[in-house]
Design a protein around this motif. Structure first.
Motif, PDB file in Angstrom:
ATOM      1  N   GLN A  46      -5.168 -69.755  10.076  1.00 29.33           N
ATOM      2  CA  GLN A  46      -4.435 -70.398   8.998  1.00 29.33           C
ATOM      3  C   GLN A  46      -3.936 -69.357   8.018  1.00 29.33           C
ATOM      4  OE1 GLN A  46      -7.041 -73.307   7.305  1.00 29.33           O
ATOM      5  NE2 GLN A  46      -7.106 -74.537   9.146  1.00 29.33           N
ATOM      6  N   LYS A  47      -2.830 -69.681   7.396  1.00 30.42           N
ATOM      7  CA  LYS A  47      -2.207 -68.773   6.439  1.00 30.42           C
ATOM      8  C   LYS A  47      -3.187 -68.409   5.322  1.00 30.42           C
ATOM      9  CE  LYS A  47       1.785 -68.232   3.501  1.00 30.42           C
ATOM     10  NZ  LYS A  47       3.022 -68.803   3.004  1.00 30.42           N
ATOM     11  N   ASP A  48      -3.176 -67.169   4.956  1.00 32.18           N
ATOM     12  CA  ASP A  48      -3.917 -66.605   3.820  1.00 32.18           C
ATOM     13  C   ASP A  48      -5.427 -66.471   4.029  1.00 32.18           C
ATOM     14  OD1 ASP A  48      -1.555 -66.245   2.401  1.00 32.18           O
ATOM     15  OD2 ASP A  48      -1.713 -68.191   1.407  1.00 32.18           O
ATOM     16  N   LEU A  49      -5.944 -66.764   5.221  1.00 31.44           N
ATOM     17  CA  LEU A  49      -7.371 -66.562   5.441  1.00 31.44           C
ATOM     18  C   LEU A  49      -7.716 -65.072   5.473  1.00 31.44           C
ATOM     19  CD1 LEU A  49      -8.363 -69.259   8.081  1.00 31.44           C
ATOM     20  CD2 LEU A  49      -8.899 -69.204   5.652  1.00 31.44           C
ATOM     21  N   CYS A  50      -6.790 -64.263   5.941  1.00 29.75           N
ATOM     22  CA  CYS A  50      -7.010 -62.817   6.019  1.00 29.75           C
ATOM     23  C   CYS A  50      -5.975 -62.069   5.170  1.00 29.75           C
ATOM     24  CB  CYS A  50      -6.936 -62.357   7.471  1.00 29.75           C
ATOM     25  SG  CYS A  50      -8.197 -63.094   8.525  1.00 29.75           S
ATOM     26  N   ALA A  51      -5.553 -62.696   4.081  1.00 28.49           N
ATOM     27  CA  ALA A  51      -4.489 -62.123   3.246  1.00 28.49           C
ATOM     28  C   ALA A  51      -4.889 -60.769   2.663  1.00 28.49           C
ATOM     29  CB  ALA A  51      -4.114 -63.087   2.136  1.00 28.49           C
ATOM     30  N   LYS A  52      -6.126 -60.643   2.227  1.00 27.27           N
ATOM     31  CA  LYS A  52      -6.576 -59.383   1.618  1.00 27.27           C
ATOM     32  C   LYS A  52      -6.509 -58.249   2.639  1.00 27.27           C
ATOM     33  CE  LYS A  52     -10.896 -58.549   1.132  1.00 27.27           C
ATOM     34  NZ  LYS A  52     -12.309 -58.421   0.826  1.00 27.27           N
ATOM     35  N   GLU A  53      -6.984 -58.503   3.845  1.00 27.55           N
ATOM     36  CA  GLU A  53      -6.967 -57.487   4.899  1.00 27.55           C
ATOM     37  C   GLU A  53      -5.536 -57.167   5.331  1.00 27.55           C
ATOM     38  OE1 GLU A  53      -8.836 -60.166   4.809  1.00 27.55           O
ATOM     39  OE2 GLU A  53     -10.916 -59.552   5.029  1.00 27.55           O
ATOM     40  N   PHE A  54      -4.683 -58.209   5.406  1.00 29.29           N
ATOM     41  CA  PHE A  54      -3.297 -57.996   5.789  1.00 29.29           C
ATOM     42  C   PHE A  54      -2.571 -57.144   4.744  1.00 29.29           C
ATOM     43  CE2 PHE A  54       1.202 -59.094   5.676  1.00 29.29           C
ATOM     44  CZ  PHE A  54       1.565 -58.749   6.953  1.00 29.29           C
ATOM     45  N   GLU A  55      -2.790 -57.435   3.481  1.00 34.27           N
ATOM     46  CA  GLU A  55      -2.132 -56.667   2.420  1.00 34.27           C
ATOM     47  C   GLU A  55      -2.583 -55.208   2.440  1.00 34.27           C
ATOM     48  OE1 GLU A  55       0.447 -57.410   0.504  1.00 34.27           O
ATOM     49  OE2 GLU A  55       0.512 -59.345   1.516  1.00 34.27           O
ATOM     50  N   ALA A  56      -3.850 -54.962   2.736  1.00 35.37           N
ATOM     51  CA  ALA A  56      -4.343 -53.586   2.843  1.00 35.37           C
ATOM     52  C   ALA A  56      -3.664 -52.870   4.012  1.00 35.37           C
ATOM     53  CB  ALA A  56      -5.858 -53.568   3.012  1.00 35.37           C
ATOM     54  N   LEU A  57      -3.519 -53.559   5.141  1.00 40.37           N
ATOM     55  CA  LEU A  57      -2.848 -52.976   6.303  1.00 40.37           C
ATOM     56  C   LEU A  57      -1.378 -52.712   6.007  1.00 40.37           C
ATOM     57  CD1 LEU A  57      -2.853 -52.090   9.253  1.00 40.37           C
ATOM     58  CD2 LEU A  57      -2.532 -54.498   9.893  1.00 40.37           C
ATOM     59  N   LYS A  58      -0.729 -53.656   5.376  1.00 36.54           N
ATOM     60  CA  LYS A  58       0.686 -53.503   5.019  1.00 36.54           C
ATOM     61  C   LYS A  58       0.879 -52.318   4.068  1.00 36.54           C
ATOM     62  CE  LYS A  58       4.305 -56.035   2.609  1.00 36.54           C
ATOM     63  NZ  LYS A  58       4.618 -57.292   1.923  1.00 36.54           N
ATOM     64  N   ALA A  59       0.026 -52.204   3.062  1.00 39.63           N
ATOM     65  CA  ALA A  59       0.129 -51.085   2.118  1.00 39.63           C
ATOM     66  C   ALA A  59      -0.083 -49.752   2.831  1.00 39.63           C
ATOM     67  CB  ALA A  59      -0.895 -51.258   0.995  1.00 39.63           C
ATOM     68  N   CYS A  60      -1.001 -49.725   3.772  1.00 40.77           N
ATOM     69  CA  CYS A  60      -1.247 -48.502   4.536  1.00 40.77           C
ATOM     70  C   CYS A  60      -0.025 -48.139   5.367  1.00 40.77           C
ATOM     71  CB  CYS A  60      -2.476 -48.673   5.424  1.00 40.77           C
ATOM     72  SG  CYS A  60      -2.888 -47.180   6.344  1.00 40.77           S
ATOM     73  N   PHE A  61       0.578 -49.119   6.044  1.00 41.72           N
ATOM     74  CA  PHE A  61       1.784 -48.859   6.835  1.00 41.72           C
ATOM     75  C   PHE A  61       2.907 -48.306   5.963  1.00 41.72           C
ATOM     76  CE2 PHE A  61       0.834 -52.108  10.397  1.00 41.72           C
ATOM     77  CZ  PHE A  61       0.341 -51.109  11.215  1.00 41.72           C
ATOM     78  N   VAL A  62       3.111 -48.907   4.802  1.00 44.78           N
ATOM     79  CA  VAL A  62       4.179 -48.458   3.905  1.00 44.78           C
ATOM     80  C   VAL A  62       3.911 -47.032   3.450  1.00 44.78           C
ATOM     81  CG1 VAL A  62       5.216 -48.833   1.632  1.00 44.78           C
ATOM     82  CG2 VAL A  62       4.847 -50.767   3.168  1.00 44.78           C
ATOM     83  N   SER A  63       2.669 -46.762   3.081  1.00 49.42           N
ATOM     84  CA  SER A  63       2.305 -45.425   2.626  1.00 49.42           C
ATOM     85  C   SER A  63       2.463 -44.390   3.754  1.00 49.42           C
ATOM     86  CB  SER A  63       0.856 -45.430   2.131  1.00 49.42           C
ATOM     87  OG  SER A  63       0.446 -44.157   1.760  1.00 49.42           O
ATOM     88  N   ALA A  64       2.014 -44.726   4.936  1.00 50.51           N
ATOM     89  CA  ALA A  64       2.121 -43.822   6.069  1.00 50.51           C
ATOM     90  C   ALA A  64       3.583 -43.583   6.447  1.00 50.51           C
ATOM     91  CB  ALA A  64       1.351 -44.370   7.274  1.00 50.51           C
ATOM     92  N   ALA A  65       4.395 -44.624   6.367  1.00 48.51           N
ATOM     93  CA  ALA A  65       5.812 -44.491   6.685  1.00 48.51           C
ATOM     94  C   ALA A  65       6.516 -43.579   5.672  1.00 48.51           C
ATOM     95  CB  ALA A  65       6.482 -45.855   6.724  1.00 48.51           C
ATOM     96  N   LYS A  66       6.151 -43.713   4.411  1.00 55.32           N
ATOM     97  CA  LYS A  66       6.741 -42.849   3.380  1.00 55.32           C
ATOM     98  C   LYS A  66       6.350 -41.401   3.591  1.00 55.32           C
ATOM     99  CE  LYS A  66       7.272 -46.232  -0.276  1.00 55.32           C
ATOM    100  NZ  LYS A  66       6.800 -46.675  -1.607  1.00 55.32           N
ATOM    101  N   ARG A  67       5.084 -41.175   3.954  1.00 57.97           N
ATOM    102  CA  ARG A  67       4.636 -39.797   4.222  1.00 57.97           C
ATOM    103  C   ARG A  67       5.373 -39.212   5.423  1.00 57.97           C
ATOM    104  NH1 ARG A  67      -0.666 -41.984   3.394  1.00 57.97           N
ATOM    105  NH2 ARG A  67      -0.883 -42.053   5.650  1.00 57.97           N
ATOM    106  N   GLY A  68       5.632 -40.035   6.415  1.00 59.03           N
ATOM    107  CA  GLY A  68       6.288 -39.580   7.633  1.00 59.03           C
ATOM    108  C   GLY A  68       7.758 -39.276   7.445  1.00 59.03           C
ATOM    109  N   MET A  69       8.377 -39.835   6.431  1.00 63.80           N
ATOM    110  CA  MET A  69       9.805 -39.632   6.215  1.00 63.80           C
ATOM    111  C   MET A  69      10.092 -38.332   5.463  1.00 63.80           C
ATOM    112  SD  MET A  69      11.280 -43.396   5.492  1.00 63.80           S
ATOM    113  CE  MET A  69      12.879 -43.053   6.194  1.00 63.80           C
ATOM    114  N   LYS A  70       9.094 -37.768   4.840  1.00 62.52           N
ATOM    115  CA  LYS A  70       9.311 -36.545   4.052  1.00 62.52           C
ATOM    116  C   LYS A  70       9.386 -35.334   4.923  1.00 62.52           C
ATOM    117  CE  LYS A  70       7.328 -38.361  -0.131  1.00 62.52           C
ATOM    118  NZ  LYS A  70       6.339 -38.264  -1.132  1.00 62.52           N
TER     119      LYS A  70
END
Length: 70
Positions: A46-70
Motif C-alpha cells: 500500500q502507498k506510503d507504508l515504506c515512504a521513509k525508506e523510499f525517500e532515503a533511497l531517492k535522496a541517495c540516487f539523486v546525490s549519487a547522480a549529482k556526484r557522477g555528473m561532476k
C-alpha cells in the motif's frame, strides 16, 4: 526538441542505474526489506507504508547522480 535526444538521455540514465544502485546498496536493501515485510503472505503493498525508506533511497540516487555528473 528532437525525439532522438530524448531517447539518448533516457538510455544514458539507464546505463548509469547499476552504478547508482551499487552506491546506494544500504538504502536499497532497507527499502527492499520494508517492501517484503509489508507484503508478507498475500497482503498487497500500500502507498506510503515504506515512504521513509523510499525517500532515503531517492535522496541517495539523486546525490549519487549529482556526484557522477561532476
Amino acid at each position: 526538441m528532437s525525439g532522438t535526444n530524448v531517447w539518448t538521455r533516457s538510455r544514458e540514465r539507464m546505463r548509469r542505474f547499476p552504478d547508482l544502485l551499487a552506491q546506494c546498496s544500504t538504502e536499497a536493501a532497507a527499502y527492499g526489506k520494508c517492501v517484503v515485510a509489508t507484503t508478507a503472505g498475500k497482503q498487497e503493498l500500500q502507498k506510503d507504508l515504506c515512504a521513509k525508506e523510499f525517500e532515503a533511497l531517492k535522496a541517495c540516487f539523486v546525490s549519487a547522480a549529482k556526484r557522477g555528473m561532476k
